[in-house]
Design a protein around this motif. Structure first.
Motif, short mmCIF file in Angstrom:
data_model
loop_
_atom_site.label_atom_id
_atom_site.label_comp_id
_atom_site.label_asym_id
_atom_site.label_seq_id
_atom_site.Cartn_x
_atom_site.Cartn_y
_atom_site.Cartn_z
N MET A 1 0.84 -1.20 0.00
CA MET A 1 0.00 0.00 0.00
C MET A 1 0.87 1.25 0.00
O MET A 1 2.00 1.23 0.49
CB MET A 1 -0.93 0.00 1.21
N ASP A 2 0.34 2.34 -0.55
CA ASP A 2 1.11 3.57 -0.70
C ASP A 2 0.91 4.55 0.45
O ASP A 2 1.72 5.46 0.64
CB ASP A 2 0.74 4.27 -2.01
N GLY A 3 -0.19 4.42 1.18
CA GLY A 3 -0.48 5.34 2.27
C GLY A 3 -1.36 4.69 3.30
O GLY A 3 -1.83 3.56 3.14
N TYR A 4 -1.60 5.43 4.38
CA TYR A 4 -2.31 4.85 5.52
C TYR A 4 -3.10 5.97 6.19
O TYR A 4 -2.53 6.99 6.60
CB TYR A 4 -1.28 4.26 6.47
N VAL A 5 -4.42 5.81 6.29
CA VAL A 5 -5.29 6.79 6.94
C VAL A 5 -6.18 6.06 7.93
O VAL A 5 -6.78 5.03 7.59
CB VAL A 5 -6.15 7.56 5.92
N THR A 6 -6.26 6.58 9.14
CA THR A 6 -7.09 5.93 10.16
C THR A 6 -8.49 6.54 10.19
O THR A 6 -8.69 7.70 9.83
CB THR A 6 -6.45 6.08 11.56
N LEU B 1 -10.90 14.46 5.78
CA LEU B 1 -10.55 14.72 4.39
C LEU B 1 -9.21 15.43 4.26
O LEU B 1 -8.47 15.20 3.30
CB LEU B 1 -11.65 15.53 3.72
N GLY B 2 -8.90 16.31 5.23
CA GLY B 2 -7.62 17.00 5.16
C GLY B 2 -6.46 16.02 5.18
O GLY B 2 -5.52 16.11 4.40
N GLU B 3 -6.52 15.06 6.08
CA GLU B 3 -5.47 14.06 6.17
C GLU B 3 -5.46 13.16 4.94
O GLU B 3 -4.40 12.82 4.40
CB GLU B 3 -5.68 13.23 7.44
N LEU B 4 -6.65 12.77 4.47
CA LEU B 4 -6.74 11.91 3.30
C LEU B 4 -6.14 12.58 2.08
O LEU B 4 -5.32 11.98 1.35
CB LEU B 4 -8.21 11.53 3.05
N PHE B 5 -6.52 13.84 1.83
CA PHE B 5 -6.02 14.52 0.63
C PHE B 5 -4.53 14.85 0.76
O PHE B 5 -3.84 14.97 -0.25
CB PHE B 5 -6.83 15.78 0.36
N SER B 6 -4.06 15.02 1.99
CA SER B 6 -2.62 15.23 2.18
C SER B 6 -1.85 13.99 1.74
O SER B 6 -0.80 14.08 1.09
CB SER B 6 -2.33 15.56 3.64
N ILE B 7 -2.38 12.80 2.08
CA ILE B 7 -1.74 11.56 1.64
C ILE B 7 -1.83 11.43 0.13
O ILE B 7 -0.88 11.00 -0.55
CB ILE B 7 -2.41 10.34 2.32
N ILE B 8 -2.99 11.80 -0.45
CA ILE B 8 -3.15 11.70 -1.91
C ILE B 8 -2.15 12.60 -2.62
O ILE B 8 -1.58 12.24 -3.66
CB ILE B 8 -4.60 12.07 -2.31
N GLU B 9 -1.90 13.79 -2.07
CA GLU B 9 -0.93 14.70 -2.68
C GLU B 9 0.47 14.07 -2.72
O GLU B 9 1.23 14.29 -3.65
CB GLU B 9 -0.88 16.01 -1.90
N ASN B 10 0.81 13.29 -1.69
CA ASN B 10 2.12 12.62 -1.68
C ASN B 10 2.17 11.45 -2.66
O ASN B 10 3.23 11.13 -3.20
CB ASN B 10 2.44 12.11 -0.27
N VAL B 11 1.00 10.83 -2.88
CA VAL B 11 0.95 9.65 -3.75
C VAL B 11 0.85 10.03 -5.21
O VAL B 11 1.47 9.43 -6.08
CB VAL B 11 -0.22 8.73 -3.33
N ILE B 12 0.02 11.06 -5.51
CA ILE B 12 -0.22 11.48 -6.89
C ILE B 12 0.40 12.85 -7.10
O ILE B 12 -0.14 13.86 -6.66
CB ILE B 12 -1.73 11.53 -7.23
N PRO B 13 1.56 12.94 -7.74
CA PRO B 13 2.20 14.23 -7.97
C PRO B 13 1.30 15.14 -8.80
O PRO B 13 0.64 14.72 -9.75
CB PRO B 13 3.48 13.87 -8.74
N GLY B 14 1.25 16.44 -8.41
CA GLY B 14 0.48 17.42 -9.18
C GLY B 14 -0.95 17.54 -8.73
O GLY B 14 -1.69 18.39 -9.24
#
Length: 912
Positions: free
Chosen positions: A875-880, A885-898
């Protein structure tokens, strides 16, 4: 002599008599000295000292006797049969040997002394009368039997005294030399008494018979001198030998005492592994006799694999000089003891040997084994506790995700004011419970030593804005000013743990808001030190709240503690927060402290060590060249805000004029107009006493001369309709607090680049108009809980994303074969196929296609081990859960550049 009228009359040479006494004293001293050496010696050395001592002592006694005989002169010639003389010498040596043997015993009793004095006295008497029998002269010798008997008794008594004195004087004592000298004088004076008593028992009557002169010699003065010199030489050599041996033995005894006093077993081994020397501890521990040890190899005292280890270490000592080994020492009865052996190479008797010491570490090994056992048991207990907490976390977070998520969804619908109040209470209670659960989990992780940091490269300034933005709303709701100040030198990208940094800041800022009723909250970030290897950044959170007494400031950092019990009752809380914050700061390489006084507010400061992050692209850097030299009027009633704004624009080389209210601002504008130096920019706060920011803008727009002035308004909390009012008044930009300096600079740059005459027709510049537009993503959500499905789907869909649901991991894998998705949110605990197995199958299939689909774990498991397991399976990230949504999208920003995300907070739109 007998007073027979026909007997020959003889006389004594006083010098020779005195010389005989002196020789007797010297012989006695030598005897006493030699007695000590015989006593101290062992084995063959003892026999050698006994024979040598008997020879030296016998020669001395015999010399005294013979010189005493030569001191007696008769009127006729006297010759001596030399074989008989030699026989008398042997008698003297025999008497000396008996004496030395008796006094060298460990104990001396009366019976032993009496048993020794008889043969010794008899030997001395025999020496005397055999010596007299060696005389050859023209006379007949007659003896007085009573005097002869007396002389023999005297010889025995003198021997008894001599034995006692020698026994008492044999032991070496400090300062005991005088005792030996006195004993020697007493013995030396007593022995001649027997001799001269025996001489007095003899009388010589002239005879016509010619003496037998076969083997007879006449002793001249030169002969006497020779006897004396030889005797002195022998006695001197004996004393010197005793002296040297005593010193050598003292050194040897000292070395032996050191070896015997060593705490372990001492050993000396030759190149072949044979034991050469050992101490008594070695012999006792081995159980072997000295004779057995002398024929053993040291390897015989070990079993495999320790025998091989010891052999290797011995080779290492002889090749490299020293070595250490930990092995079991095997005794004769096969008992084993753990020893730590150390050895060094040295030369002994001109041959290389190994000298070593072994320390018994059996108790240490036992203690280590007990510690290992206790550690295993403690780890098992910790694991059981961690498993329990993880299961409890999962069971609590799953329903809470539904409560919080559904509450957020309902709040976004049309509800009455009363319903909104109730729903906010529900959400606040759920958030408080979630914080408590997180604190308890973190404390458990810290106690178990499992709390670890998750290092990644992230945008520090953006993370700080995200944290403070939500908390600023709470401060503003209490009527307080929230000030956010990031120094220009603070880097944009760093490597650290953004989640833990966020946790620390949320706790400290939350405490500041909770314990402050009026005034302001200021968050300041500064670079303390910066180098190629790392950056230390100083964070401070200042409030104007109740403060903390100096004597309570250390207590607040302890778990379950606050300043006092009344604070707990008034403000609530568990007291876990600061304890966790302190440990988190320590993990991040920093320190935490507080500066406060009762009633004077508090400033919590902490440092964090970051590694340099990826430098931002040149295109992302703020171009402030357009701002240089531009005058700007700043209006804010808060002194701290004025200071920060002034420093910011000066940093961009702008020319600020700073005032604290609208009246002063209008006066500055009129003065600049009269001097034909109109100000192009006005930066004003919206909420000010007296004339507020909107009132100031209305007065500016009422004056046609100020038509070209671009106005930017700052607000602590946006209200519905503010954006429309701003556009109506011709406001160029609207920026809500808190904001980053770079964000303010970007807004100023956009405003200066716009046409001042078209401000009423163009859209209002906000923080969102200068961000990238949201990228719409297609999500596959694998979740078996119906409530969570509904919550996650609605939260994503309301932000423009498409969502497809899967009930378990198997269904998710099948769905991916039919349809393409941008990202997968994967629950971990699901029926039929869990998230771990599903992720592994997806990754296996990707090996053929060469693609990589981002998968983020979405789970109620919140322990570090759970996160590690998720990342380990692909897995690429981990959210509890509950999902933020702030935490989720922060992880998405690290996973998907741009991917740039839209702010969750509500801001006025152009059409509000």
């Amino acid at each position: 002599m007998l007073s027979d009228p026909i007997a020959l009359v003889g006389f004594y040479s006083q010098r020779l008599v005195a010389l005989s006494v002196v020789i007797s004293i010297l012989a006695s001293y030598a005897a006493l000295d030699l007695a000590g050496r015989v006593t101290a010696a062992r084995g063959h050395a003892r026999a050698l000292w006994l024979m040598g001592g008997a020879l030296a002592m016998g020669i001395g006694i015999w010399s005294m006797h013979y010189i005493g005989m030569l001191a007696f002169s008769l009127p006729i010639p006297v010759f001596y049969n030399w074989p008989t003389v030699v026989l008398s010498l042997f008698a003297a040596i025999f008497a000396s040997a008996v004496a030395l043997y008796v006094v060298s015993r460990e104990h001396m009793g009366a019976w032993r002394a009496m048993g020794g004095c008889v043969p010794m006295g008899a030997g001395i008497a025999a020496m005397h009368y055999i010596g007299m029998d060696a005389m050859r002269l023209a006379a007949t010798c007659h003896f007085d039997i009573p005097l002869v008997g007396l002389s023999i008794v005297l010889a025995i008594v003198i021997s008894f005294v001599a034995l006692w004195l020698a026994f008492l004087a044999r032991v070496e004592r400090r300062g005991g030399g005088w005792r030996k000298i006195v004993s020697a004088v007493v013995m030396g004076a007593a022995i001649p008494v027997m001799h001269y008593t025996g001489m007095a028992a003899a009388s010589f009557v002239p005879s016509s018979e010619v003496p037998n002169l076969l083997h007879a010699v006449n002793v001249s003065l030169l002969g006497i001198t020779g006897i004396i010199l030889v005797t002195l030489l022998v006695l001197g050599l004996a004393v010197l030998a005793s002296l040297f041996d005593r010193r050598y033995s003292a050194q040897k005894d000292f070395s032996r005492s050191i070896v015997e006093s060593l705490p372990g077993i001492f050993y000396l081994i030759n190149e072949h592994g044979q034991l050469v020397r050992w101490n008594e501890n070695f012999r006792v521990q081995s159980g072997y006799s000295a004779e057995e040890l002398s024929h053993m190899s040291v390897l015989d005292l070990f079993k495999e694999p320790d025998k091989t280890l010891i052999a290797e270490r011995m080779e290492e000592v002889f090749s490299k000089g020293e070595a250490v080994a930990d092995a079991s020492f095997v005794a004769k009865d096969q008992t084993e003891s753990a020893y730590l052996f150390s050895g060094k190479r040295l030369m002994f008797d001109d041959k290389p040997c190994l000298v070593g010491l072994g320390l018994d570490i059996t108790d240490r090994k036992r203690a280590e084994a007990e510690l290992v056992k206790a550690k295993v048991e403690a780890e098992a207990a910790n694991q059981a506790k961690s498993d329990f907490l993880a299961n409890m976390s999962h069971e609590i977070r799953t329903p809470m995700n539904g409560i919080i998520g559904m509450t957020d969804l309902v709040l976004e619908t049309e509800v009455t004011a009363e319903q909104s109040e109730y729903l906010h209470m529900v959400k606040g209670s759920a958030d408080a419970l979630l914080i408590l659960i997180n604190d308890i989990l973190d404390l458990s992780k810290m106690e178990a030593g499992k709390l670890e940091l998750d290092y990644m490269s992230f945008d520090l300034r953006k993370s700080l804005i995200e944290v403070t933005k939500i908390l600023a709303i709470k401060a503003q709701q209490k009527g307080m000013e929230f000030i956010f100040d990031v120094s220009p030198e603070v880097p944009v990208n760093v490597v650290g743990d953004p989640a833990r940094l966020r946790q620390v800041l949320v706790n400290l800022i939350g405490n500041a808001i909770k314990f402050t009723e009026t005034g302001e909250i200021e968050v300041r970030i500064r670079t303390e030190t910066q180098g190629p290897e790392g950056i230390i950044i100083l964070f401070s959170v200042r409030d104007t709240g109740i403060g903390i007494p100096a004597d309570k400031q250390d207590k607040i950092f302890n778990a379950f503690s606050q300043a006092d019990s009344s604070t707990t009752r008034k403000y609530g809380g568990t007291g876990l927060g600061l304890s966790i914050v302190g440990q988190l700061v320590s993990l991040m390489g920093g320190k935490l402290w507080v500066e406060s006084g009762l009633g004077g507010g508090s400033t919590f400061c902490f440092t964090v060590q970051f590694s340099p992050g990826v430098p931002p692209d040149i295109s992302e850097l703020l171009d402030v060249s357009l701002l240089a030299g531009v005058p700007i009027l700043i209006i804010d009633d808060n002194a701290t805000n004025r200071r920060i704004l002034e420093k910011s624009v000066i940093h961009w080389k702008m020319l600020p004029i700073v005032v604290e209210d609208a009246t002063a601002a209008l006066q500055v504008l009129l003065q600049r107009q009269l001097s034909n130096a109109q100000l192009p920019l006005v930066l004003t706060d919206a909420h000010m006493p007296g004339i507020d920011g909107f009132g100031l803008i209305e007065r500016i727009r009422q004056n046609p001369s100020f038509a070209n002035v671009r106005i930017i308004i700052l607000t602590s909390g946006g209200l519905r309709g503010d954006a429309a009012r701003c556009q109506k008044l011709g406001v160029a930009a609207y920026l809500s607090k808190p904001f980053d300096r770079l964000e303010l600079g970007e807004v100023l740059r956009h405003v200066l680049a716009s046409d001042p005459l078209s401000l009423g027709t163009k859209s209002l510049v906000t923080r969102h108009t200068i961000q990238e537009q949201l990228q719409s993503l297609s999500f596959l959500v694998a979740e078996d809980n119906a409530v969570n499905q509904r919550v996650i789907a609605r939260l994503l869909e309301k932000r423009g994303h498409s969502v497809v649901l899967a009930q378990n991991g198997r269904e998710a894998v099948q769905t991916l074969k039919r349809q393409h998705f941008d990202i997968v949110l994967m629950d971990v605990q699901m029926p039929e196929m869990d998230g771990f197995e599903a992720t592994k199958l997806i990754r296996e299939e990707e090996k053929d296609s060469g693609t990589h689909l981002p998968i983020i774990a979405l789970t109620a498991h919140a322990m570090q081990d759970d996160k590690d397991r998720c990342l380990a399976c692909g897995m690429d990230g981990y959210v509890t859960k509950p999902v933020k949504l702030g935490e989720l999208f922060s992880i998405i920003e690290n996973v998907i550049p741009g991917f740039a995300r839209r702010s969750d907070s509500k801001v006025p739109s152009a059409t509000s």
